[in-house]
Design an enzyme around this catalytic site. Sequence first.
Site, PDB file in Angstrom:
ATOM      1  N   ASN A   1       0.703  -1.193   0.160  1.00 13.15           N
ATOM      2  CA  ASN A   1       0.237   0.042   0.294  1.00 13.15           C
ATOM      3  C   ASN A   1       1.317   1.256  -0.102  1.00 13.15           C
ATOM      4  O   ASN A   1       2.081   0.926   0.921  1.00 13.15           O
ATOM      5  CB  ASN A   1      -0.820  -0.129   0.969  1.00 13.15           C
ATOM      6  CG  ASN A   1      -0.605  -0.511   2.410  1.00 13.15           C
ATOM      7  OD1 ASN A   1       0.344  -1.085   2.199  1.00 13.15           O
ATOM      8  ND2 ASN A   1      -1.279   0.161   3.896  1.00 13.15           N
TER       9      ASN A   1
ATOM     10  N   GLU B   1      -2.014  -2.273 -11.860  1.00 14.25           N
ATOM     11  CA  GLU B   1      -3.155  -3.314 -12.363  1.00 14.25           C
ATOM     12  C   GLU B   1      -4.587  -2.389 -12.304  1.00 14.25           C
ATOM     13  O   GLU B   1      -4.868  -0.998 -11.205  1.00 14.25           O
ATOM     14  CB  GLU B   1      -3.089  -3.429 -11.427  1.00 14.25           C
ATOM     15  CG  GLU B   1      -4.598  -4.603 -10.528  1.00 14.25           C
ATOM     16  CD  GLU B   1      -4.352  -6.345 -12.052  1.00 14.25           C
ATOM     17  OE1 GLU B   1      -3.532  -6.258 -12.538  1.00 14.25           O
ATOM     18  OE2 GLU B   1      -5.085  -5.623 -12.956  1.00 14.25           O
TER      19      GLU B   1
ATOM     20  N   ALA C   1     -11.094  -3.938 -10.905  1.00 14.94           N
ATOM     21  CA  ALA C   1     -11.762  -3.166  -9.901  1.00 14.94           C
ATOM     22  C   ALA C   1     -11.660  -3.665  -8.631  1.00 14.94           C
ATOM     23  O   ALA C   1     -13.099  -4.668  -9.228  1.00 14.94           O
ATOM     24  CB  ALA C   1     -12.922  -1.908 -10.427  1.00 14.94           C
TER      25      ALA C   1
ATOM     26  N   LEU D   1     -11.957   9.137 -13.822  1.00 11.23           N
ATOM     27  CA  LEU D   1     -13.095   7.799 -13.878  1.00 11.23           C
ATOM     28  C   LEU D   1     -13.765   8.731 -12.295  1.00 11.23           C
ATOM     29  O   LEU D   1     -14.608   8.930 -12.075  1.00 11.23           O
ATOM     30  CB  LEU D   1     -12.050   6.540 -13.125  1.00 11.23           C
ATOM     31  CG  LEU D   1     -11.853   5.994 -14.116  1.00 11.23           C
ATOM     32  CD1 LEU D   1     -10.945   4.127 -13.735  1.00 11.23           C
ATOM     33  CD2 LEU D   1     -13.001   5.599 -15.108  1.00 11.23           C
TER      34      LEU D   1
ATOM     35  N   CYS E   1      -7.920   3.888  -3.671  1.00  8.20           N
ATOM     36  CA  CYS E   1      -7.390   4.242  -4.814  1.00  8.20           C
ATOM     37  C   CYS E   1      -7.658   5.608  -5.134  1.00  8.20           C
ATOM     38  O   CYS E   1      -7.263   6.981  -5.248  1.00  8.20           O
ATOM     39  CB  CYS E   1      -7.643   3.948  -6.028  1.00  8.20           C
ATOM     40  SG  CYS E   1      -6.386   1.992  -5.914  1.00  8.20           S
TER      41      CYS E   1
HETATM   42  C1  UDX Z   1      -3.127  -1.625  -3.485  1.00 10.03           C
HETATM   43  C2  UDX Z   1      -2.127  -1.217  -3.971  1.00 10.03           C
HETATM   44  O1  UDX Z   1      -0.866  -1.344  -4.070  1.00 10.03           O
HETATM   45  C3  UDX Z   1      -1.863  -0.147  -4.135  1.00 10.03           C
HETATM   46  O2  UDX Z   1      -0.431   0.907  -4.752  1.00 10.03           O
HETATM   47  C4  UDX Z   1      -3.129   1.256  -4.524  1.00 10.03           C
HETATM   48  O3  UDX Z   1      -3.052   2.700  -4.458  1.00 10.03           O
HETATM   49  C5  UDX Z   1      -4.432   0.454  -3.382  1.00 10.03           C
HETATM   50  O4  UDX Z   1      -4.133  -1.023  -3.746  1.00 10.03           O
HETATM   51  P1  UDX Z   1      -4.210  -2.946  -1.912  1.00 10.03           P
HETATM   52  O5  UDX Z   1      -4.064  -4.297  -2.243  1.00 10.03           O
HETATM   53  O6  UDX Z   1      -5.434  -2.538  -2.055  1.00 10.03           O
HETATM   54  O7  UDX Z   1      -3.049  -2.046  -2.345  1.00 10.03           O
HETATM   55  O8  UDX Z   1      -3.216  -2.726  -0.071  1.00 10.03           O
HETATM   56  P2  UDX Z   1      -4.052  -3.640   0.538  1.00 10.03           P
HETATM   57  O9  UDX Z   1      -5.097  -4.585   0.994  1.00 10.03           O
HETATM   58  O10 UDX Z   1      -3.749  -2.722   1.922  1.00 10.03           O
HETATM   59  O11 UDX Z   1      -2.343  -4.703   1.209  1.00 10.03           O
HETATM   60  C6  UDX Z   1      -1.575  -4.016   0.672  1.00 10.03           C
HETATM   61  C7  UDX Z   1      -0.815  -5.122   1.945  1.00 10.03           C
HETATM   62  O12 UDX Z   1       1.097  -4.845   1.550  1.00 10.03           O
HETATM   63  C8  UDX Z   1      -0.908  -4.957   3.245  1.00 10.03           C
HETATM   64  O13 UDX Z   1      -1.551  -6.785   3.668  1.00 10.03           O
HETATM   65  C9  UDX Z   1       0.582  -5.254   4.059  1.00 10.03           C
HETATM   66  O14 UDX Z   1       0.807  -6.523   5.184  1.00 10.03           O
HETATM   67  C10 UDX Z   1       1.468  -5.341   2.713  1.00 10.03           C
HETATM   68  N1  UDX Z   1       2.534  -4.730   3.089  1.00 10.03           N
HETATM   69  C11 UDX Z   1       2.585  -3.604   3.263  1.00 10.03           C
HETATM   70  C12 UDX Z   1       3.592  -6.119   3.129  1.00 10.03           C
HETATM   71  O15 UDX Z   1       3.645  -6.811   2.530  1.00 10.03           O
HETATM   72  N2  UDX Z   1       4.937  -5.231   3.554  1.00 10.03           N
HETATM   73  C13 UDX Z   1       5.781  -3.753   3.362  1.00 10.03           C
HETATM   74  O16 UDX Z   1       6.317  -2.862   3.766  1.00 10.03           O
HETATM   75  C14 UDX Z   1       3.683  -3.250   3.817  1.00 10.03           C
HETATM   76  C1  UDX Z   2     -11.065   2.364  -9.167  1.00  5.01           C
HETATM   77  C2  UDX Z   2     -10.418   1.812 -10.158  1.00  5.01           C
HETATM   78  O1  UDX Z   2     -11.724   1.459 -11.054  1.00  5.01           O
HETATM   79  C3  UDX Z   2      -9.793   0.739 -11.076  1.00  5.01           C
HETATM   80  O2  UDX Z   2      -9.015   0.704 -11.690  1.00  5.01           O
HETATM   81  C4  UDX Z   2      -8.941   0.795 -10.473  1.00  5.01           C
HETATM   82  O3  UDX Z   2      -7.440  -0.027 -10.028  1.00  5.01           O
HETATM   83  C5  UDX Z   2      -8.278   0.994  -8.424  1.00  5.01           C
HETATM   84  O4  UDX Z   2      -9.672   2.035  -8.658  1.00  5.01           O
HETATM   85  P1  UDX Z   2     -12.361   0.960  -8.047  1.00  5.01           P
HETATM   86  O5  UDX Z   2     -11.872   1.524  -6.495  1.00  5.01           O
HETATM   87  O6  UDX Z   2     -12.189  -1.153  -6.727  1.00  5.01           O
HETATM   88  O7  UDX Z   2     -10.905   0.606  -8.687  1.00  5.01           O
HETATM   89  O8  UDX Z   2     -13.553   0.643  -7.923  1.00  5.01           O
HETATM   90  P2  UDX Z   2     -14.728   1.633  -9.353  1.00  5.01           P
HETATM   91  O9  UDX Z   2     -15.763   0.761  -9.928  1.00  5.01           O
HETATM   92  O10 UDX Z   2     -13.359   2.380  -9.449  1.00  5.01           O
HETATM   93  O11 UDX Z   2     -15.617   2.017  -7.809  1.00  5.01           O
HETATM   94  C6  UDX Z   2     -15.339   3.785  -7.215  1.00  5.01           C
HETATM   95  C7  UDX Z   2     -16.037   4.455  -6.630  1.00  5.01           C
HETATM   96  O12 UDX Z   2     -16.786   5.400  -7.429  1.00  5.01           O
HETATM   97  C8  UDX Z   2     -16.724   3.384  -5.782  1.00  5.01           C
HETATM   98  O13 UDX Z   2     -17.311   4.190  -4.124  1.00  5.01           O
HETATM   99  C9  UDX Z   2     -18.349   3.644  -6.239  1.00  5.01           C
HETATM  100  O14 UDX Z   2     -19.316   3.459  -5.696  1.00  5.01           O
HETATM  101  C10 UDX Z   2     -18.031   4.775  -7.269  1.00  5.01           C
HETATM  102  N1  UDX Z   2     -18.294   4.858  -8.258  1.00  5.01           N
HETATM  103  C11 UDX Z   2     -18.376   5.072  -9.530  1.00  5.01           C
HETATM  104  C12 UDX Z   2     -19.782   5.462  -8.398  1.00  5.01           C
HETATM  105  O15 UDX Z   2     -20.251   6.953  -7.489  1.00  5.01           O
HETATM  106  N2  UDX Z   2     -20.446   6.262  -9.739  1.00  5.01           N
HETATM  107  C13 UDX Z   2     -19.914   5.027 -11.177  1.00  5.01           C
HETATM  108  O16 UDX Z   2     -20.718   5.249 -11.635  1.00  5.01           O
HETATM  109  C14 UDX Z   2     -19.065   4.633 -10.678  1.00  5.01           C
END
Ligand code: UDX
Ligand code: UDX
Length: 477
Positions: free
Chosen positions: A94, A170, A173, A232, A281
């Site tokens: 993260n 990546e 969503a 988006l 994100c």
């Molecule tokens: C992702 C992307 O990597 C981030 O950049 C993006 O903007 C949000 O989504 P995500 O997979 O959703 O992150 O984050 P999270 O579910 O918090 O997972 C990150 C994992 O990395 C955690 O499980 C944490 O424990 C692990 N971590 C973090 C490590 O293993 N080593 C570290 O040094 C820091």
């Molecule tokens: C987003 C991007 O879509 C994805 O490509 C990127 O890798 C990570 O961030 P995510 O945040 O998982 O994905 O979900 P997304 O479907 O984009 O929705 C984001 C937020 O926007 C949600 O809270 C959703 O409810 C809201 N949303 C989305 C709306 O309110 N209206 C819409 O029409 C679409």
Amino acid sequence: MSVEVKTICCIGAGYVGGPTMAVIADKCKYLKVIVVDLNKVKIDSWNNADLTKLPVYEPGLKDLIKRCRNKNLFFSTKIQESIAESDMVFISVNTPTKQSGLGAGEASNLKYIESSARSIAEYAVGHTIVVEKSTIPVKTAEVIKNILISSQKGLEKNPSKSFTVLSSPEFLAEGTAIDDLINPSRVLIGGESKTSIDALVNIYKNWVSEEKIIKTNIWSSELSKLTANAFLAQRVSSINSISALCEKTGADISEVAKAVGMDYRIGKHFLKSGPGFGGSCFKKDILNLVYICKLYGLNEVANYWKEVLEINNWQQNRLTNIIVKKLFGTVTNKKIGILGFAFKANTNDTRESPAINICSNLLLEGAKLSIFDPKVKFQEISDSLENFNNPENNSFKTNDSISMASSYEQLANGSDAIIILTEWDEFKAIEWSRISKLMRKPSWIFDCRDIIDPNHFVESDLNIWKLGCGSNIKIIK
Ligand code: UDX
Ligand code: UDX
């Protein structure tokens, strides 16, 4: 020359790392895929024999884990050994917004990226391709490269250690992660080394057609991810700004969105108005974009993108104000039902969920909240509300003021209002005529996700307010 990749490792077993590696393992049975994480509890959950206890809920994920786990997909806390045996290491940790110091409140905190790069520098053996999967500020690859190169300088003992860095953000969503990974709109790979790019292309080629694989320079790849998320989010803020105007004028936001989206130049996706965007994100990435723009002196560009976030906040606050006004200007000690706490349907993720801000506002007004979400646990809800930085510094005791409802009946019983905040499919099947009898009169339903069909309420004495329509709900008889 081509690089043969037999083992890959992913640092970070979160919402991105876990599902992404599960799909790679399923599509590339010849690869050994190891997902490592510092968090032992999380790794234990990924290894749990009970597949309903996985740390991430995503439709289709359980089946993949069942097929691949402990065959060619492994979850482990053995970070050093896993890096050492891998030909390619993905970084999927993260990158939260910095809370203090330079760039506080805007810049991404790269401490986990840096520590991952340091671990790779230390434990990698032979040539290692490092792939940035986390969304990161433009030029982060430079940081990773610097750390890897500096580590090589003192490596007289092991001169054969070498690295290349790729960016492959990546685009999945949450809620549709598995489908997005299996059928991606595109796979983006940025880098300088053709052989390393080809090595990653060879993995994706197992299930993604080559026309969908875009190869760019590394900075374009990093910036494309931030820009895609900003665009988006901007669409959501744009439609949400118009939802307020619809409520004032008698227009209906879903009709406006349909009419606007049928213009092929605009397109119909991401035009659903709601309580504001959440998720890990959008906010973080826009703050990042704003920070980078300011860094390069592009203040007008920074202000433009900042406004997308401000409208998002405003939407959440304006909803709370509407709810309080409709309930005679006060919600103190009133029971309010909250339907949905996840930031969107089909996920157990609550990060930046609009429900956090809206529920906190209502708690500050003195409301008692009864919350129902099909996948989010009470502890998660209570922690997010407790941690939420509200201006009045938590004058309420969260746990005294919130409870988890285990059924719609329990949620409705004695409540003055029910607010729909997440678009879970099962909410569409609620029998409102039955449930509403349990509510205190006058009773209100605030539908912020276009879930209910007003035609079912013709005979009902329920007051209905729909986002983007207000109380002027059109009943087609
Ligand atoms: C992702 C992307 O990597 C981030 O950049 C993006 O903007 C949000 O989504 P995500 O997979 O959703 O992150 O984050 P999270 O579910 O918090 O997972 C990150 C994992 O990395 C955690 O499980 C944490 O424990 C692990 N971590 C973090 C490590 O293993 N080593 C570290 O040094 C820091
Ligand atoms: C987003 C991007 O879509 C994805 O490509 C990127 O890798 C990570 O961030 P995510 O945040 O998982 O994905 O979900 P997304 O479907 O984009 O929705 C984001 C937020 O926007 C949600 O809270 C959703 O409810 C809201 N949303 C989305 C709306 O309110 N209206 C819409 O029409 C679409």
